[in-house]
Design an enzyme around this catalytic site. Structure first.
Site, PDB file in Angstrom:
ATOM      1  N   ASP A 114       1.093  -1.342  -0.257  1.00 17.85           N
ATOM      2  CA  ASP A 114      -0.099   0.217   0.091  1.00 17.85           C
ATOM      3  C   ASP A 114       1.113   1.400  -0.009  1.00 17.85           C
ATOM      4  OD1 ASP A 114      -3.179  -1.155  -0.353  1.00 17.85           O
ATOM      5  OD2 ASP A 114      -2.662  -1.671   2.010  1.00 17.85           O
ATOM      6  N   ASP A 174      -6.868  -4.158  -5.922  1.00 16.70           N
ATOM      7  CA  ASP A 174      -6.941  -2.468  -5.973  1.00 16.70           C
ATOM      8  C   ASP A 174      -5.185  -1.937  -5.490  1.00 16.70           C
ATOM      9  OD1 ASP A 174      -8.306  -4.294  -3.687  1.00 16.70           O
ATOM     10  OD2 ASP A 174      -8.130  -2.815  -2.296  1.00 16.70           O
TER      11      ASP A 174
HETATM   12  N1  GLY Z   1      -7.549  -0.915   0.156  1.00 17.43           N
HETATM   13  C1  GLY Z   1      -8.903  -1.479   0.707  1.00 17.43           C
HETATM   14  C2  GLY Z   1      -9.748  -1.313   0.325  1.00 17.43           C
HETATM   15  O1  GLY Z   1     -10.165  -1.272  -0.702  1.00 17.43           O
HETATM   16  O2  GLY Z   1     -10.409  -1.763   1.302  1.00 17.43           O
END
Ligand code: GLY
Length: 401
Positions: A114, A174
């Site tokens: 992330d 994501d």
């Molecule tokens: N990246 C985690 C979410 O979108 O909840």
């Protein structure tokens, strides 16, 4: 006859121009941004510990904050940078710098994918606006840490490290959002390796994450020996084969960025396919803010996900600029999403909603956590979308790093 034809053409032109004008004027950007400004200022004033980042609202109604290692830590600082971008007021820069500083240590964090969310939304916007060389160094180190999670055999960047008893090499949709920082690092350093990894990850995701209708699995687990996909499932969606709304939005936005950075037509077509799935889905409500999952069984109080609408709207605005004749439909859908979000149904009243901007987002429905709450990333992409729209309506390119 000679007279009627030009007259008809003139009337048609006036109607088309009038419609376009109305479309552009539908969102009161200035008054909406005033509300954004009020909320962000109140948030910063109410929270003086700049190492506790506002994320959402707890079940008891209190403010939920996180430390710098949470995937959402960069969004509140990023929103402050957007306010500096919008106003050019040095007080916003000061606030943004204060809230960004505590994220610096995450540049060395190799335990998460992330880093794009955490560092690029904060330091990335900060560097775009200030050219502070210290921010540049942090972003390059962060890009190196993210690269450490790339695996040649799978052709992807590993997303998560938990659930090792089930997953060998999980990658979530994501993760497309973390590639932008890698493309930036190649442009900034002149070393093509970062962009090459980002592009390989995007190709692997395109090949394995999607169904023929452009809906996406949330999680693909890859076999670390063969490199092949071995499990396709969901984590935050309704079902393995369903279309989790925010996952669709991450894909739409992520492939748009991959196209911007590579000009690879496969990525453009893919982003357009996801966009059309999103905009035209039979379960999309008429106000264009999706339910939390496109396939969740209908019920009167089915939660929406305003974050998915905000992310998709911002992505659609950029995609519209690459899409020729199709672009108008994308811009129009994005405008409709943003204008719905800017109504009292979604835009919080001053000093309410724990000082977040938007209401009615869904974080993790299967866990029954963060359901019908504010989320800092909904606010971030809503502000980004508003700024993009404002620039596009002036004939400028949408904001991106
Ligand atoms: N990246 C985690 C979410 O979108 O909840």
């Amino acid at each position: 006859m000679k007279f009627y034809l030009p007259l008809t053409a003139i009337i048609a032109l006036v109607l088309v121009l009038g419609f376009k004008f109305l479309q552009q004027e539908k969102i009161p950007v200035e008054t909406t941004m005033q509300r954004v400004e009020q909320q962000l200022k109140a948030m910063a004033q109410a929270n003086t510990d700049v190492t506790r980042y506002p994320r959402s609202t707890n079940k008891d109604g209190s403010l939920a904050t996180v430390t710098s290692d949470d995937w959402t830590s960069g969004f509140f600082p990023g929103s402050l940078w957007y306010m500096y971008d919008y106003t050019k007021d040095r007080n916003w820069e000061k606030m943004a710098r204060n809230w960004t500083a505590g994220l610096a240590k995450e540049q060395f964090n190799k335990t998460t994918h992330d880093l794009g969310f955490m560092l690029y939304c904060s330091f990335g916007n900060g560097y775009r606006l200030t050219r502070d060389p210290a921010y540049r160094d942090i972003l390059i180190e962060g890009a190196k840490s993210l690269m450490s999670r790339f695996d040649e055999r799978t052709g992807a960047i590993r997303s998560w490290d938990f659930n090792k008893e089930v997953w060998q090499f999980p990658v979530i949709i994501d993760n497309m959002m973390n590639l932008e920082m890698l493309y930036w690092a190649s442009k900034e350093t002149g070393d093509p390796i970062y962009a090459a990894v980002a592009t390989q990850h995007a190709i692997t995701t395109l090949n394995n994450h999607f169904r023929p209708d452009f809906s996406s699995y949330h999680v693909i687990d890859y076999d670390t020996v063969s490199g092949k996909a071995r499990i396709k499932q969901t984590h935050q969606g309704y079902a393995d084969a369903s279309a989790w709304a925010r996952g669709q939005a991450w894909g739409l936005y992520g492939f748009t960025v991959a196209y911007r950075e590579t000009k690879d037509e496969r990525f453009l077509k893919h982003a357009q396919g996801i966009a059309e799935f999103f905009i035209n889905h039979k379960n999309m409500p008429s106000d264009k803010v999706p339910y939390w999952d496109f396939d969740a069984p209908s019920r009167p109080d089915l939660p929406r996900d305003a974050s998915a609408a905000a992310i998709a709207a911002s992505g659609l605005l950029e995609l519209s600029g690459y899409s020729g004749a199709k672009g108008e439909a994308y811009k129009s859908a994005a405008t409709q999403m943003l204008s719905t979000l800017a109504t009292p149904a979604y835009l919080a009243k001053p000093k309410s909603n724990n000082n977040f901007v938007l209401m009615h987002c869904t974080g993790h429905m299967p866990n029954n956590s963060e359901v019908d709450v504010p989320l800092n990333y909904a606010d971030y992409y809503f502000i980004e979308g508003m700024l993009r729209l404002e620039r596009m309506n002036k004939g400028l390119k949408p904001t991106y790093n």
